[in-house]
Design an enzyme around this catalytic site. Structure first.
Site, PDB file in Angstrom:
ATOM      1  N   SER A 109      61.459  30.084  55.474  1.00 33.63           N
ATOM      2  CA  SER A 109      60.689  30.285  56.696  1.00 33.63           C
ATOM      3  C   SER A 109      60.960  29.133  57.655  1.00 33.63           C
ATOM      4  O   SER A 109      61.274  28.008  57.238  1.00 33.63           O
ATOM      5  CB  SER A 109      59.197  30.346  56.359  1.00 33.63           C
ATOM      6  OG  SER A 109      58.401  30.175  57.504  1.00 33.63           O
ATOM      7  N   SER A 110      60.779  29.401  58.934  1.00 37.22           N
ATOM      8  CA  SER A 110      60.972  28.353  59.940  1.00 37.22           C
ATOM      9  C   SER A 110      59.931  27.241  59.816  1.00 37.22           C
ATOM     10  O   SER A 110      60.108  26.163  60.387  1.00 37.22           O
ATOM     11  CB  SER A 110      60.896  28.961  61.342  1.00 37.22           C
ATOM     12  OG  SER A 110      59.634  29.584  61.555  1.00 37.22           O
ATOM     13  N   CYS A 111      58.864  27.474  59.051  1.00 38.41           N
ATOM     14  CA  CYS A 111      57.817  26.441  58.918  1.00 38.41           C
ATOM     15  C   CYS A 111      58.280  25.249  58.087  1.00 38.41           C
ATOM     16  O   CYS A 111      57.556  24.258  57.981  1.00 38.41           O
ATOM     17  CB  CYS A 111      56.549  27.033  58.322  1.00 38.41           C
ATOM     18  SG  CYS A 111      56.645  27.386  56.563  1.00 38.41           S
ATOM     19  N   TYR A 138      52.864  25.549  51.656  1.00 37.09           N
ATOM     20  CA  TYR A 138      53.920  26.567  51.632  1.00 37.09           C
ATOM     21  C   TYR A 138      55.252  25.960  52.064  1.00 37.09           C
ATOM     22  O   TYR A 138      56.298  26.208  51.443  1.00 37.09           O
ATOM     23  CB  TYR A 138      53.525  27.720  52.554  1.00 37.09           C
ATOM     24  CG  TYR A 138      54.557  28.805  52.677  1.00 37.09           C
ATOM     25  CD1 TYR A 138      54.652  29.808  51.719  1.00 37.09           C
ATOM     26  CD2 TYR A 138      55.435  28.852  53.756  1.00 37.09           C
ATOM     27  CE1 TYR A 138      55.589  30.811  51.818  1.00 37.09           C
ATOM     28  CE2 TYR A 138      56.377  29.852  53.868  1.00 37.09           C
ATOM     29  CZ  TYR A 138      56.456  30.837  52.905  1.00 37.09           C
ATOM     30  OH  TYR A 138      57.401  31.827  53.016  1.00 37.09           O
ATOM     31  N   LYS A 142      58.904  25.610  50.001  1.00 34.27           N
ATOM     32  CA  LYS A 142      60.154  26.192  50.490  1.00 34.27           C
ATOM     33  C   LYS A 142      61.235  25.130  50.700  1.00 34.27           C
ATOM     34  O   LYS A 142      62.419  25.376  50.461  1.00 34.27           O
ATOM     35  CB  LYS A 142      59.900  26.973  51.784  1.00 34.27           C
ATOM     36  CG  LYS A 142      59.162  28.289  51.562  1.00 34.27           C
ATOM     37  CD  LYS A 142      59.975  29.222  50.686  1.00 34.27           C
ATOM     38  CE  LYS A 142      59.293  30.543  50.431  1.00 34.27           C
ATOM     39  NZ  LYS A 142      60.095  31.439  49.577  1.00 34.27           N
ATOM     40  N   HIS A 181      49.881  37.346  59.095  1.00 33.73           N
ATOM     41  CA  HIS A 181      50.439  36.541  60.169  1.00 33.73           C
ATOM     42  C   HIS A 181      50.012  37.108  61.525  1.00 33.73           C
ATOM     43  O   HIS A 181      49.415  38.167  61.622  1.00 33.73           O
ATOM     44  CB  HIS A 181      51.961  36.499  60.051  1.00 33.73           C
ATOM     45  CG  HIS A 181      52.449  35.691  58.898  1.00 33.73           C
ATOM     46  ND1 HIS A 181      52.997  36.247  57.765  1.00 33.73           N
ATOM     47  CD2 HIS A 181      52.457  34.347  58.683  1.00 33.73           C
ATOM     48  CE1 HIS A 181      53.323  35.288  56.911  1.00 33.73           C
ATOM     49  NE2 HIS A 181      53.010  34.131  57.438  1.00 33.73           N
TER      50      HIS A 181
END
Length: 317
Positions: A109-111, A138, A142, A181
């Site tokens: 994910s971009s997070c 999270y 990742k 989301h």
């Protein structure tokens, strides 16, 4: 790897991302896809995962399995998001390494990138600053997955690749208001408000900018990755376009047909102010997204209308 008899294990094949990848590969003629529900195979259980790999011996593994949720869910359950994602991905990565899988594709994910990273976000910005606190657990999980794939690639020369998509949406999304989301949550809120003739209340100020990618575009990106020789270990996969949360709300309101007021609760967090990824490294390999935001949201809302009676609420412990 256009051998359509390859044995491909799609972890998380019942979820939004995994099911889109499954449908896409079926359309491309792949006939040896393997999937297990969470009841059939608990990916958090290392012994169960090892036994599954011993039995099935998949040649390609696509890790689309994760514990996911929106801002509220991440804030309220940080340990759950950190630990369960670490367990799932560590078991899959180790088993794929141990049983000599030809290719492992890790979806993140971009997070994973710093909250205040320069825009657009390049892959090399990883670990250069503090994360967004609301989904730190999270993101850390990742990041660990990305670094594990990089380490296996470096130490053993294996084809382990990480793809970091921007915010995803589409059919089979999670529309539960406590854990979804922003985009599917808005679809649900505007639809419910339309039926009850009420205004819609949304978190924050509406000022943050977000990039969205339709899940079918991501599925095509995974297919492209399966069949490409790639020098790098980490690639951003986005749409290269962004929209403010306010404008997103107005677009969804128009698509849904809600005609009431939108009320913004500025006491609630906005999250990261801007998240636009630089996907040029992946685009230069020859892949581009095909589904524009208005078309994608329209199709997602149609899917929601056809399936809303069967949607499950997602609860956290």
């Amino acid at each position: 790897m256009k051998n359509q008899d390859l044995k491909i294990f799609i972890a998380g094949h019942k979820g939004m991302v995994g099911s889109a990848i499954w449908r896409h590969l079926e359309k491309k003629g792949y006939t040896n896809l393997i999937g297990r529900s969470s009841h059939e195979l608990d990916l958090r259980n290392q012994g169960a995962v090892i036994r599954f790999f011993e039995l099935e011996k998949p040649e390609i593994v696509i890790d689309a399995a994760a514990k996911v949720g929106g801002i509220w869910a991440n804030q309220e359950h940080p340990y759950t998001f950190l630990m369960e994602n670490l367990q799932i991905q560590n078991n899959l990565i180790e088993a794929s390494h141990r049983f000599e899988c030809k290719k492992f594709i890790f979806l993140g994910s971009s997070c994973i990138y710093p909250k205040m990273a320069p825009q657009p976000i390049k892959e090399e910005y990883l670990l250069t600053g503090a994360l967004e606190p609301s989904n730190e657990g999270y993101a850390i999980a990742k990041i660990a997955g990305v670094k594990a794939c990089e380490a296996i690639r470096k130490q053993f020369g294996k084809d382990f690749i990480s793809l970091m998509p921007s915010n995803l949406y589409g059919s089979y999304d999670n529309f539960d208001l406590e854990s979804s989301h922003v985009l599917p949550a808005m679809i649900r809120k505007f639809h419910d408000a339309k039926e009850s003739h009420r205004p819609v209340q949304l978190w924050g100020t509406g000022s943050p900018l977000r990039e969205f990618l339709h899940v079918e575009d991501l599925a095509d990106a995974v297919y492209f990755t399966m069949n490409s020789d790639m020098e790098g270990h980490l690639y951003n996969v986005g749409s290269a376009t962004e929209i403010s949360i306010k404008n997103l709300a107005e677009l969804i309101q128009w698509i849904v047909g809600h005609q009431g007021e939108i009320l913004w609760d500025s006491s609630k967090p906005d999250g990261t102010p801007r998240k636009l990824m630089d996907s040029s490294r992946f685009f230069e390999l020859g892949w581009k997204p095909k589904i524009d935001l208005e078309t994608g949201i329209t199709n997602t809302y149609k899917w929601f209308l056809s399936n809303r009676d069967q949607l499950k609420e997602v609860k956290f412990k």
